[in-house]
Design an enzyme around this catalytic site. Structure first.
Site, PDB file in Angstrom:
ATOM      1  N   LYS A  53       6.586 -11.302 -81.423  1.00  0.00           N
ATOM      2  CA  LYS A  53       6.911 -10.423 -80.288  1.00  0.00           C
ATOM      3  C   LYS A  53       7.654  -9.187 -80.786  1.00  0.00           C
ATOM      4  O   LYS A  53       7.343  -8.061 -80.413  1.00  0.00           O
ATOM      5  CB  LYS A  53       7.755 -11.186 -79.250  1.00  0.00           C
ATOM      6  CG  LYS A  53       6.947 -12.236 -78.498  1.00  0.00           C
ATOM      7  CD  LYS A  53       7.807 -13.133 -77.609  1.00  0.00           C
ATOM      8  CE  LYS A  53       6.933 -14.249 -77.022  1.00  0.00           C
ATOM      9  NZ  LYS A  53       7.653 -15.200 -76.185  1.00  0.00           N
ATOM     10  N   GLN A  97      13.499 -17.405 -75.016  1.00  0.00           N
ATOM     11  CA  GLN A  97      12.362 -18.204 -75.504  1.00  0.00           C
ATOM     12  C   GLN A  97      12.554 -19.671 -75.114  1.00  0.00           C
ATOM     13  O   GLN A  97      13.638 -20.228 -75.258  1.00  0.00           O
ATOM     14  CB  GLN A  97      12.260 -18.045 -77.034  1.00  0.00           C
ATOM     15  CG  GLN A  97      11.019 -18.666 -77.636  1.00  0.00           C
ATOM     16  CD  GLN A  97       9.717 -17.970 -77.235  1.00  0.00           C
ATOM     17  OE1 GLN A  97       9.702 -16.796 -76.848  1.00  0.00           O
ATOM     18  NE2 GLN A  97       8.615 -18.690 -77.299  1.00  0.00           N
ATOM     19  N   ASP A 120       8.946 -11.843 -68.881  1.00  0.00           N
ATOM     20  CA  ASP A 120       8.106 -13.045 -68.820  1.00  0.00           C
ATOM     21  C   ASP A 120       7.524 -13.261 -67.423  1.00  0.00           C
ATOM     22  O   ASP A 120       6.570 -14.015 -67.261  1.00  0.00           O
ATOM     23  CB  ASP A 120       8.954 -14.294 -69.149  1.00  0.00           C
ATOM     24  CG  ASP A 120       8.872 -14.685 -70.619  1.00  0.00           C
ATOM     25  OD1 ASP A 120       7.835 -14.413 -71.240  1.00  0.00           O
ATOM     26  OD2 ASP A 120       9.848 -15.281 -71.109  1.00  0.00           O
TER      27      ASP A 120
HETATM   28  N1  GUN Z   1       7.515 -20.590 -74.841  1.00  0.00           N
HETATM   29  C1  GUN Z   1       6.158 -20.708 -74.892  1.00  0.00           C
HETATM   30  N2  GUN Z   1       5.578 -19.662 -74.249  1.00  0.00           N
HETATM   31  C2  GUN Z   1       6.576 -18.885 -73.794  1.00  0.00           C
HETATM   32  C3  GUN Z   1       6.598 -17.666 -73.081  1.00  0.00           C
HETATM   33  O1  GUN Z   1       5.576 -17.087 -72.702  1.00  0.00           O
HETATM   34  N3  GUN Z   1       7.845 -17.162 -72.801  1.00  0.00           N
HETATM   35  C4  GUN Z   1       8.983 -17.793 -73.176  1.00  0.00           C
HETATM   36  N4  GUN Z   1      10.149 -17.234 -72.829  1.00  0.00           N
HETATM   37  N5  GUN Z   1       8.986 -18.927 -73.845  1.00  0.00           N
HETATM   38  C5  GUN Z   1       7.787 -19.472 -74.157  1.00  0.00           C
END
Ligand code: GUN
Length: 284
Positions: A53, A97, A120
């Site tokens: 990311k 996350q 998100d």
């Molecule tokens: N863990 C797995 N996929 C995601 C996501 O799209 N966002 C976040 N914050 N955690 C994750």
């Protein structure tokens, strides 16, 4: 023979558009969108996602910071951190996350994130916006799926759409977005009695169950559109929820795994970061 939906190329095109817009923003505002990612603990998959990311943000000219906290951080400390970042004018996008350690309630933490920094799209107000058809921040994976369907020129109106999986991150929001486009939507989950019966009727199948090769050619009708959201690691290989080899001659459109929905998710996250910047700076 199906047309392959190339998620990798589509994601590249999106990243190029985001990069251009970030360059314009830099000229207009004298600053760039800033995404902060909070990572708790040392889950290797989370570490690798978070790094990707940050890398993709920076490649698009945006700023990105990872705040890494030890597993023993308390819920209160994490919430205080989120609140500080909510109030920080230098931060435009904020995500925590997942998964979080068991002693921390994920919902309480997510609900603390300011809705207009919630890249998100997991905050209840952004989830609600999908249900009411308002314009909120759409979670990255569902957004990526819808972009793929649109880019392939698939008309969803009146189509029978079958979503397999009902997670808050994928299945449920994808179903709502398909409904918003006037598809007739059926949602399956682990207790669904007859998956094949529903799959056979479907014009569009979105598989987001997290079960390797769950959707097989005998389950679908000729010409079905299949979108595979699954990313399962089996014996060191990435495998989707769809038997790609078996279906590529029967479906009309299908993305591969890897190289399908996966790259679209991070590209959509970049779009969301841009959107949060524009919402926030538009308010100031
Ligand atoms: N863990 C797995 N996929 C995601 C996501 O799209 N966002 C976040 N914050 N955690 C994750």
């Amino acid at each position: 023979m199906a047309e392959i939906i190339d998620g990798k190329q589509l994601a590249k095109d999106i990243r190029a558009k985001v990069t251009d817009r970030v360059a314009d923003i830099k000229e207009q505002y004298g600053k760039v969108p800033h995404l902060v990612v909070i990572l708790v603990g040392d889950n290797p998959a989370s570490q690798s996602y978070v790094k990707r990311k940050k890398r993709d943000c920076e490649r698009a000219g945006m700023k990105s910071t990872i705040i890494h906290k030890d597993t023993d951080i308390t819920e209160k400390e994490l919430i205080d951190l989120v609140q500080r970042l909510n109030d920080d004018n230098d931060v435009h996008g904020l995500l925590v996350q997942l998964p979080l350690p068991d002693h921390i309630n994920e919902n309480i933490v997510i609900n603390t994130i300011r809705k207009d920094k919630d890249v998100d799209g997991f905050h209840p107000l952004n989830i609600a916006a999908i249900h009411t058809g308002e314009h909120g921040i759409v979670p990255a994976t569902p957004k990526g799926v819808m972009t793929m369907l649109k880019s392939a020129g698939i008309d969803l109106v009146g189509q029978e759409a079958f979503v397999i999986g009902c997670s808050n991150i994928a299945g449920k929001p994808i179903a709502m977005l398909l409904l918003e486009e006037k598809a007739t939507v059926t949602i399956a989950h682990s207790k669904t009695r007859d998956l094949k019966k529903h799959a056979k009727e479907a014009d569009i199948i979105v598989a987001a169950a997290g079960v390797p090769n769950l959707v097989t050619p005998d389950m679908v009708k000729e010409g079905v559109v299949v979108i595979d959201v699954g990313i399962n690691r089996v014996e060191g290989k990435l495998i989707g929820d769809v038997d790609f080899e078996g279906l590529k001659d029967k479906a009309s459109y299908i993305p591969p795994v890897p190289g399908g929905v996966g790259p679209m998710t991070i590209a959509s996250l970049l779009e969301n970061t841009l959107e949060c910047f524009e919402i926030l700076e538009g308010k100031r």
